[in-house]
Design a protein around this motif. Sequence first.
Motif, short mmCIF file in Angstrom:
data_model
loop_
_atom_site.label_atom_id
_atom_site.label_comp_id
_atom_site.label_asym_id
_atom_site.label_seq_id
_atom_site.Cartn_x
_atom_site.Cartn_y
_atom_site.Cartn_z
N GLY A 282 8.93 -32.36 31.64
CA GLY A 282 7.84 -31.46 31.25
C GLY A 282 6.56 -32.20 30.91
O GLY A 282 5.46 -31.75 31.26
N ALA A 283 6.69 -33.37 30.25
CA ALA A 283 5.50 -34.16 29.92
C ALA A 283 4.79 -34.62 31.18
O ALA A 283 3.55 -34.62 31.26
CB ALA A 283 5.89 -35.35 29.06
N GLN A 284 5.56 -35.02 32.20
CA GLN A 284 4.96 -35.47 33.44
C GLN A 284 4.35 -34.31 34.23
O GLN A 284 3.32 -34.46 34.90
CB GLN A 284 6.00 -36.20 34.29
N VAL A 285 5.00 -33.14 34.16
CA VAL A 285 4.43 -31.95 34.81
C VAL A 285 3.08 -31.62 34.19
O VAL A 285 2.10 -31.35 34.89
CB VAL A 285 5.39 -30.75 34.70
N SER A 286 2.99 -31.65 32.86
CA SER A 286 1.73 -31.37 32.18
C SER A 286 0.68 -32.42 32.52
O SER A 286 -0.51 -32.10 32.63
CB SER A 286 1.95 -31.32 30.67
N ALA A 287 1.12 -33.68 32.67
CA ALA A 287 0.18 -34.75 32.99
C ALA A 287 -0.48 -34.54 34.35
O ALA A 287 -1.57 -35.07 34.61
CB ALA A 287 0.90 -36.10 32.97
N VAL A 288 0.16 -33.78 35.23
CA VAL A 288 -0.42 -33.44 36.53
C VAL A 288 -1.15 -32.10 36.47
O VAL A 288 -2.27 -31.95 36.97
CB VAL A 288 0.68 -33.38 37.63
N ALA A 289 -0.52 -31.11 35.83
CA ALA A 289 -1.07 -29.75 35.83
C ALA A 289 -2.38 -29.64 35.05
O ALA A 289 -3.33 -28.98 35.50
CB ALA A 289 -0.04 -28.78 35.26
N ILE B 121 7.46 -22.07 33.56
CA ILE B 121 8.74 -22.74 33.83
C ILE B 121 8.97 -23.85 32.81
O ILE B 121 10.07 -24.02 32.26
CB ILE B 121 8.77 -23.29 35.27
N ASP B 122 7.92 -24.62 32.53
CA ASP B 122 8.01 -25.70 31.54
C ASP B 122 8.38 -25.13 30.18
O ASP B 122 9.22 -25.70 29.46
CB ASP B 122 6.69 -26.45 31.49
N ALA B 123 7.76 -24.02 29.78
CA ALA B 123 8.03 -23.41 28.48
C ALA B 123 9.48 -22.95 28.37
O ALA B 123 10.15 -23.16 27.35
CB ALA B 123 7.08 -22.24 28.23
N VAL B 124 10.00 -22.31 29.42
CA VAL B 124 11.39 -21.83 29.41
C VAL B 124 12.36 -23.01 29.32
O VAL B 124 13.34 -22.98 28.55
CB VAL B 124 11.67 -20.99 30.67
#
Length: 437
Positions: A47-54, A196-199
Motif C-alpha cells: 500500500g505504501a508503494q501504491v501511494s508513492a505512485v498514485a 482498494i488500498d483502504a480495504v
Amino acid sequence: MQKRGGEAVREPGRTRSRLSKVLIDTRPLKYPAYRRLWLSNIVTSVGAQVSAVAVPQQVFNLTGSSAYVSLAAMFGLAPLLVFGLWGGAVADAVDRRRLLMVTNGGLAVTSVLLWAVAAAGFNTVWLVLVLFAAQQTFFAVNMPTRGAAIARLLPAHLLPSAQALGSTVFQIGAITGPLLAGMLLPLLGLPVLYLIDAVALCAALWAVYRMPPLPPNDGAPTSAGLRSILDGFRYLTLQKVLLASFLMDIIAMVFGMPRALFPEMAERTFGDPPGGGVALGLLFAAIPVGSFAFALFSGWLHRVRRHGVGVTIGVVAWGLAVIGFGLSDSIWLAVLFLAIAGGADLISAVYRSSMLQTAATDEMRGRMQGVFTVVVAGGPRLADALHGVGGATFGTGAAVAWGGVLVVVLAILAVVCLPAFWRYLAPGEEEPRDKQH
C-alpha cells in the motif's frame, strides 16, 4: 541413496532436507503472532508503494507541474524523518499492539479520504499533499513499532530468519506496488486504487487486532517527549555495536546508491530514447529483484552468529558490485551487478536488523528502530544529492565507481576503528517472552 537397476537414486527426503538449508527459512511463520504481523506487513508495504505512485500522479494531474511532484516527495519525506524518531519513543512507552492498531487505522482512514477527494473531483492540490503527509506520518510511527515488536514474538535465534522474511515483504512491495499502480491506474482510475488500498489496510488491521498485547516492560519510559528521544540518542552513543551498524548502512547508502544517475545512464550509456525506455526500468528494478531472489535462498543466514562479520561482508560486496556497475557499458552486465548489489544489501540488512533486535534492550528498542527508520529514509536521499553533483562533475560512470570505492574503504576503516562490531556474536537459542502458540 537408494539403488534402482544398478543406478544410485537420491532419496527425496534428503533432497528436501538439503533444500530446506538453502531456501528461505519460514520457521518464524509457525508463531501465530509473528505470522499475523508479517501478513499485515505485506499489505502495509504494498500500500505504501501504491501511494508513492498514485499521489505523485494525482498531483501531476491536478497541476501539470513536476515541481509540485517534487514538493509531494518532500511532504512524504519530512514526516518519515520527524515522526520516525518520535514514533520509536512512543513504541517504547505504550502497548505496541495498540499503537499498531491506531497507525494501521490511520493509514486506512487517509486512504479513504484520498479516495473521497479523487472521486469527488476536488481540484485542490494542497489537500492531497496534506493527506499524503498525514498518511506518511502514520506510516512513520508504524514502521519502528513493527520492528520493535518482532523480538517480543520470536526466540532470538530466529530473528535473522524473521528479518529475511521481512526483507521479502519490503521487496515485494517495492516490485509489485508500482507495477499494480501502473496497471490499475488506466483500468480503474485513481479513486478505485485508493479504495482498494483502504480495504486491504482494514484486513491488515484485523490481523494486528488478533495479535497478543505487547505492553511496555518494567523500566520502560512512561512518556514519549523530547527527553525520551534524547535518551535514545545518548543510549546509542554508548552502544558501539549499534552505532557501527547504523554507520555501515549510512556508508553503503550515501556513497553507494546511484539511483539519481539512472535516468542519465539509461539514455547516454545504455541507449534508451529520450524520455526513458526499457533500460531505465531495468536499472530501477535490478536491486529489489536481486534482493528478493537472494532472499528466497537465505535459509543459511540464521546459522551465522558473527553478525558484525556478515554486515561487513555484505557492505563490502555492495561496494564492489557498485564499482562493477559504474564500469559497465552493457545494460545486461549493469543489471547483473545491480542484482548482486541487491543480494549483498539483503545480507547486510538481515544482520543489521537482527543486531538491532538483540543488542538493544526492549525499553530502548522502539527508539533504536526510529533511528533506523530515519537512516533508511534519509540515506538514499542524501545519496541522490551527492551522486547528482558527482555525476555532473566527473561523469556518471566515474561518480558511481568512485562511490563504490569509498564504500569499500570506509567500511573497512569503520570496522578497524570499532573492533567490537566485528567481534559481535549473536545470542543462542532461547524462547521469546511473549511466545504465542
